[in-house]
Design a protein around this motif. Structure first.
Motif, short mmCIF file in Angstrom:
data_model
loop_
_atom_site.label_atom_id
_atom_site.label_comp_id
_atom_site.label_asym_id
_atom_site.label_seq_id
_atom_site.Cartn_x
_atom_site.Cartn_y
_atom_site.Cartn_z
N ALA A 143 0.94 -1.35 0.19
CA ALA A 143 -0.03 0.17 0.01
C ALA A 143 0.92 1.41 -0.06
CB ALA A 143 -1.02 0.04 1.23
N VAL A 144 0.04 2.42 -0.22
CA VAL A 144 1.04 3.63 -0.13
C VAL A 144 0.63 4.60 1.06
CG1 VAL A 144 1.73 5.70 -1.59
CG2 VAL A 144 1.52 3.62 -2.52
N PRO A 145 1.38 5.03 2.08
CA PRO A 145 0.70 5.89 3.03
C PRO A 145 0.18 7.05 2.29
CG PRO A 145 3.01 4.94 3.54
CD PRO A 145 2.64 4.70 2.13
N TYR A 146 -1.13 7.38 3.20
CA TYR A 146 -1.92 8.56 2.46
C TYR A 146 -2.06 9.69 3.63
CZ TYR A 146 -6.27 10.74 0.63
OH TYR A 146 -7.01 11.84 0.42
N ASN A 311 -4.02 4.05 4.67
CA ASN A 311 -3.18 3.55 3.24
C ASN A 311 -3.78 3.36 2.26
OD1 ASN A 311 -0.82 3.80 4.92
ND2 ASN A 311 -0.80 1.22 5.27
N LEU A 312 -3.40 3.60 0.81
CA LEU A 312 -3.98 3.47 -0.05
C LEU A 312 -3.43 2.17 -0.89
CD1 LEU A 312 -3.89 6.92 -1.61
CD2 LEU A 312 -5.99 5.71 -0.78
N ALA A 313 -4.45 1.08 -0.99
CA ALA A 313 -4.11 -0.12 -1.69
C ALA A 313 -4.98 -0.27 -2.90
CB ALA A 313 -4.39 -1.22 -0.61
N VAL A 314 -4.28 -1.32 -3.72
CA VAL A 314 -5.01 -1.78 -5.03
C VAL A 314 -5.58 -3.10 -4.91
CG1 VAL A 314 -4.65 -1.90 -7.49
CG2 VAL A 314 -3.51 -0.12 -6.25
N SER A 315 -6.69 -3.29 -5.06
CA SER A 315 -7.29 -4.41 -5.21
C SER A 315 -6.67 -5.61 -5.83
CB SER A 315 -8.68 -4.40 -5.61
OG SER A 315 -9.27 -5.69 -5.89
N THR A 316 -6.58 -6.87 -5.67
CA THR A 316 -5.88 -7.80 -6.50
C THR A 316 -6.78 -8.06 -7.93
OG1 THR A 316 -5.06 -9.09 -4.73
CG2 THR A 316 -5.31 -10.28 -6.68
N HIS A 317 -8.18 -7.69 -7.95
CA HIS A 317 -8.99 -7.68 -8.91
C HIS A 317 -8.93 -6.50 -9.74
CE1 HIS A 317 -9.19 -12.04 -7.86
NE2 HIS A 317 -10.06 -11.60 -6.86
N ALA A 318 -8.33 -5.33 -9.31
CA ALA A 318 -8.58 -4.04 -10.05
C ALA A 318 -8.48 -4.20 -11.53
CB ALA A 318 -7.36 -3.19 -9.69
N TYR A 330 -0.42 10.41 -7.42
CA TYR A 330 -1.33 11.65 -7.44
C TYR A 330 -1.78 12.22 -5.93
CZ TYR A 330 -5.00 14.93 -8.27
OH TYR A 330 -6.12 15.96 -8.32
N LEU A 331 -2.31 11.19 -5.20
CA LEU A 331 -2.97 11.55 -4.19
C LEU A 331 -1.74 11.49 -3.01
CD1 LEU A 331 -5.95 9.16 -4.07
CD2 LEU A 331 -6.02 11.54 -4.19
N THR A 332 -0.75 11.09 -3.36
CA THR A 332 0.41 11.47 -2.19
C THR A 332 1.52 12.34 -2.79
OG1 THR A 332 1.61 9.39 -3.32
CG2 THR A 332 0.29 9.02 -1.29
N GLY A 333 1.15 13.00 -3.87
CA GLY A 333 1.83 14.25 -4.34
C GLY A 333 1.89 15.22 -3.38
N GLU A 334 2.70 16.16 -3.49
CA GLU A 334 3.08 17.43 -2.49
C GLU A 334 1.63 18.37 -2.34
OE1 GLU A 334 3.64 21.25 -0.82
OE2 GLU A 334 3.22 21.12 -2.81
#
Length: 422
Positions: A143-146, A311-318, A330-334
């Protein structure tokens, strides 16, 4: 015969060309279907209404990769249940990207519900370092910390100033002021979130961590709670209730109840998240203009807070994983992270924003929060975290209500966690 051979060679070339054309067409369609396209983002209820406008910025710039926001219930447990139902079904599911509580990352990754991510695609080096650990499992980024968070000690600045004492840095100082100063002003001493729910797990983990202990190790495979540090940490909470500087009413507090008690002028000290500082400082609060915030105290100095946030995660079935990864970046940009703070009043993950003079003027607690986040640690990592948390809540609450001594509570906690982890 020569004509036949030539025709055969020509036919073979034609078949190869046609096959290559068809194959490349299929690959292009598969790349389009699996790479870029519209997405659905699922999140718990957006109480401040900030996320929709942020996503509109993305949608204007990416009309063929529009993101649809799905708001789930405000309740963390209900949101988690709906996400799991969607992710664990036999079909593709509705959700492509998920805004998940930081302590769900290990569970979702171990279950195979979210896909591992390429570290190089995200600005991880610009984040406050501890937050990245909440997004990893078994050595991989899932995931990416948000949004991040850490506990703070809110206090009545006017009262401590009048008494000529600095905010407490140690448990001993907190106990002393809660026992002696608070009653002089008709206040209760100290409260956290002590109802048996996730908040009590957080408060208990902070006490154990601050004393130098841990609860689980090796990604949840090893139980480490049976220690002198754990007995000291849980003993601190138990002693507070027994001696009265933690009011028994606090055993019924969640975040909102404890915030309201402080905001109504009934507490000298409160452990809560930064949002409680903002609320207590607003017009209409009985303590507005009289509130301070410092890192949580520990046995010998500042404590170890538990990391909160999402955190932002991507579903396995995305449906479109490349778009999903680009949306996370984009959502974690400055620019967007700045709006997460200014529009959503949520603590960002990017380190540079905590040093911005303009933001500090608007959000005075940012330097304190930065200090707390840098010293913070994740909740115990486990593929069965929900059950681990239930055990911690039940055992610690029994200890705080006097049903067990801290020593017996730690032994029971180790025994029940051992049975759970197998």
């Amino acid at each position: 015969m020569r004509w036949t051979h030539a025709a055969g060679r020509g036919l073979l070339v034609l078949l190869i060309v046609l096959t290559g054309y068809v194959t490349s067409g299929v690959q292009a369609r598969e790349a389009g279907a699996g790479g870029r396209g519209p997405l659905t983002l699922a999140t718990a209820g957006d109480l401040t209404g900030y996320l929709g406008p942020l996503l509109e910025g993305w949608n204007r710039a990416h009309p063929r990769e529009r993101v649809t926001l799905v708001e789930l219930p405000d309740s963390t447990d209900e949101s988690r249940a709906q996400m799991i139902t969607d992710l664990s079904g036999s079909g593709r599911g509705r959700f492509d990207v998920l805004n998940i509580d930081v302590n769900w990352t290990s569970e979702f990754a171990a279950a195979g519900w979210i896909r591992p991510l390429e570290r190089s695609r995200f600005p991880l080096g610009t984040f406050l370092p501890p937050v990245v650990d909440t997004a990893t499992y078994d050595g991989r980024l899932y995931a990416v910390p948000y949004v991040t968070n850490a506990g703070l000690l809110l206090y009545r600045k006017d009262i401590l100033d009048k008494e000529g004492v600095a905010p407490p840095r140690t448990w001993a100082e907190l106990e002393k002021y809660a026992e002696t100063i608070a009653p002089e002003y008709g206040l209760d001493g100290y409260a956290g979130q002590f109802l048996p729910y996730e908040g009590l797990t957080v408060n208990a983990a902070e006490a154990v961590y601050s004393a130098g202990g841990t609860i689980l190790g090796d990604e949840g495979a090893r139980v480490t709670v049976d220690s002198a540090a754990a007995r000291e940490g849980i003993g601190f909470l138990v002693r507070g209730v027994r001696e009265g500087w933690i009011p028994r009413e606090a055993l019924t507090y969640k975040e909102e109840e404890s915030k309201q008690a402080f905001q109504d002028g009934r507490l000298l000290f409160l452990r809560n998240w930064p949002y409680a500082y903002v609320a207590a400082s607003q017009p209409g609060s009985r303590v507005a203009g009289r509130v301070g915030a410092v890192p949580l105290p520990g046995p010998d100095g500042p404590a170890t807070s538990v990391l909160g946030g999402s955190n932002l995660a991507v579903s396995t079935h995305a449906r479109h994983p490349d778009t999903a990864a680009r949306l996370l970046a984009y959502l974690t940009g400055e620019r967007v992270q700045r709006q997460v703070l200014t529009r959503g009043a949520l603590p960002p993950v990017r380190a540079d924003l905590y040093r911005d003079p303009g933001l500090i003027r608007r959000f005075p607690y940012l330097p304190t929060l930065r200090e707390s986040v840098l010293a913070a640690a994740p909740r115990p990592k486990s593929a069965r975290y929900d059950q681990v948390s239930l055990v911690v809540q039940a055992v610690v609450h029994d200890a705080m209500t006097g049903r067990q001594t801290p020593e017996a509570a730690v032994r029971r906690l180790a025994r029940e966690l051992d049975a759970l982890t197998g």
